[in-house]
Design an enzyme around this catalytic site. Structure first.
Site, PDB file in Angstrom:
ATOM      1  N   ASN A  23      69.494  34.287  47.601  1.00 19.32           N
ATOM      2  CA  ASN A  23      70.112  35.548  47.145  1.00 19.32           C
ATOM      3  C   ASN A  23      70.600  35.497  45.701  1.00 19.32           C
ATOM      4  OD1 ASN A  23      69.719  36.575  49.731  1.00 19.32           O
ATOM      5  ND2 ASN A  23      71.628  35.612  50.432  1.00 19.32           N
ATOM      6  N   ARG A  24      69.937  34.679  44.901  1.00 17.28           N
ATOM      7  CA  ARG A  24      70.282  34.564  43.465  1.00 17.28           C
ATOM      8  C   ARG A  24      71.683  33.989  43.227  1.00 17.28           C
ATOM      9  NH1 ARG A  24      65.632  35.107  43.774  1.00 17.28           N
ATOM     10  NH2 ARG A  24      64.297  36.619  42.737  1.00 17.28           N
TER      11      ARG A  24
END
Ligand SMILES: Cc1cc2nc3c(=O)[nH]c(=O)nc-3n(C[C@H](O)[C@H](O)[C@H](O)COP(=O)(O)O)c2cc1C
Length: 218
Positions: free
Chosen positions: A196-197
């Site tokens: 999710n970065r």
């Protein structure tokens, strides 16, 4: 690309998650040069392509430029790369010795950014490295006025021929205009991709003689 896709929609929509690792601050080495070597060793052990290729950024007159070079050695906390001192990068480094390196190991989902300053390597070190290069590369170093305009490929081939003849019966000496730079870091950032970065980013900044470690928001 499939028929339905074009380049722009592909690069806009293609996504993958990063999930191969994490950086635990407790398991980091206290010296960032050792940490870099550990990641480089991982990359080599995993047969990643061109693990010691780095993007080198230089900047003169507030105009940054980048290119890939090979890191060919470590000296205590410094790294060494070799090039033509009259090249664009060479001229920029003569004007401004600040430089930045960026390693990227896509397979490992890792990036390391390093900031520092360069100085020319001692002649002896450059001589030794030059002597270890294949003869054709040595002749190529003489023949190439790196980053200067060339009329045609034939001009290069003529110069290769000229230096092949010139050094026919001898070892090829190192040209004065070719050699190493010793890059001494004062800042490192180790980046490990996460899901999710929410990546891990750990920095080391040199303060007096100690390395201060901090964590950055992704
Ligand atoms: C994988 C790779 C490795 C390279 N290694 C070097 C190197 O070690 N030294 C070098 O001078 N150029 C190297 N080059 C070429 C440079 O990227 C660049 O074209 C050249 O040094 C001229 O750059 P400049 O005009 O900015 O000085 C490499 C290029 C690639 C793609």
């Amino acid at each position: 690309l499939t028929n339905k896709e074009n380049l722009e929609s592909f690069i806009r929509n293609e996504r993958h998650d990063f999930s191969k690792g994490a950086i635990e601050q407790s398991s980091l080495m206290s010296n960032p040069a050792d940490q870099l070597k550990a990641w480089l060793k991982d990359a080599i052990d995993n047969n990643l392509p061109e693990p010691y290729a780095v993007a080198l950024a230089t900047s003169a007159n507030n105009k940054p430029t980048t290119r890939i070079v090979y890191v060919r050695g470590f000296m205590e906390e410094s790294m060494v790369f070799y090039t033509n001192y009259n090249s664009k990068k060479g001229k920029e480094l003569a004007e401004n010795p600040s430089a930045s390196l960026c390693f990227y190991w896509a397979e490992a989902q890792r990036q390391v950014r390093v900031e520092g300053t360069v100085q020319k390597a001692p002649k002896k070190l450059s001589d030794e490295y030059f002597a270890s290069r294949p003869r054709q590369s040595q002749i190529g170093a003489w023949a190439s006025e790196q980053s200067e305009n060339m009329r045609s490929r034939a001009e290069l081939e003529e110069k290769i021929q000229l230096y092949t003849n010139k050094f026919k019966d001898t070892d090829v000496p190192r040209p004065d205009f070719w050699g190493g730079y010793i890059f001494t870091p004062h800042y490192y950032e180790f980046w490990q991709g996460r899901t999710n970065r929410l990546h891990d980013r750990i920095t080391y900044s040199k303060e007096e003689n100690n390395w201060k470690v901090t964590r950055l928001f992704p």
